[in-house]
Enzyme design. Structure first.
Site, PDB file in Angstrom:
ATOM      1  N   ASP A 123       0.829  -1.205   0.000  1.00  0.00           N
ATOM      2  CA  ASP A 123       0.000   0.000   0.000  1.00  0.00           C
ATOM      3  C   ASP A 123       0.864   1.256   0.000  1.00  0.00           C
ATOM      4  OD1 ASP A 123      -2.476   1.596   0.403  1.00  0.00           O
ATOM      5  OD2 ASP A 123      -1.689   1.869   2.432  1.00  0.00           O
ATOM      6  N   ARG A 171      -8.938  10.690 -13.568  1.00  0.00           N
ATOM      7  CA  ARG A 171      -8.485  10.724 -12.174  1.00  0.00           C
ATOM      8  C   ARG A 171      -7.940   9.382 -11.711  1.00  0.00           C
ATOM      9  NH1 ARG A 171     -12.782  12.496  -8.271  1.00  0.00           N
ATOM     10  NH2 ARG A 171     -10.985  12.518  -6.889  1.00  0.00           N
ATOM     11  N   LYS A 172      -7.995   8.345 -12.540  1.00  0.00           N
ATOM     12  CA  LYS A 172      -7.582   6.992 -12.144  1.00  0.00           C
ATOM     13  C   LYS A 172      -6.144   6.705 -12.565  1.00  0.00           C
ATOM     14  CE  LYS A 172     -12.252   5.172 -12.529  1.00  0.00           C
ATOM     15  NZ  LYS A 172     -13.103   4.190 -13.226  1.00  0.00           N
TER      16      LYS A 172
END
Length: 164
Positions: free
Chosen positions: A86, A131-132
């Site tokens: 992450d 935005r991805k």
């Protein structure tokens, strides 16, 4: 760095020096104190992390999994591995120039990771559409892959300011 070190990337001591063509990257100075959870304690018994950019400007990391990451006896907990994926994949998007939050994280575990091991993490921003931002990466040491991850990041919109 000497060639001996370049060939000993998987030592069991916390030697977090990068590979020959890696340039140190000061992640904390880049994004601030939001990196506290994984890389916030460089002398702790949980994680120790050093960040780098390779010759193609992809983010890399060297990570030591200490005794406080234990899950199965003698091995890192899957949640500890996922936390590293992450942080490193999200930071890879920031390093590539995108201000993001993680929208979705998928981690697949391939092998148990022994405690006290120094491993590498490699990343690559594979797409940017609107935005991805999609980032892929893996935790590995030599020919062994411990985990692979895919991270869908969403760029942060500036706050609307209402002036009356």
């Amino acid at each position: 760095m000497d060639k001996t070190h370049a060939n000993s990337t998987c030592s069991n001591r916390p030697d977090l020096r990068g590979e020959i063509n890696w340039i140190p990257f000061d992640a904390a100075a880049f994004v601030g104190s939001s990196l506290r959870f994984v890389s916030g304690d460089p002398e702790g018994n949980r994680f120790r992390v050093s960040y780098y950019l390779d010759s193609t400007q992809h983010l890399k990391a060297k990570v030591w999994f200490g005794p406080e990451t234990e899950g199965p006896p003698g091995h890192a907990h899957g949640g500890a591995m996922a936390a590293v994926v992450d942080e490193v994949l999200g930071l890879a998007a920031w390093a590539a120039g995108y201000s993001i939050v993680v929208g979705n994280l998928s981690v697949s575990f391939r092998n148990m990771l022994p405690l006290h091991k120094v491993v590498s993490v490699e990343t690559k921003v594979v797409s940017a559409e609107g935005r991805k931002i999609m980032v892929h990466g893996r935790i590995y040491c030599e020919k062994t892959t411990y985990a692979v991850g895919e991270c869908l990041c969403i760029t942060i919109q500036p706050k609307n300011i209402n002036i009356r």
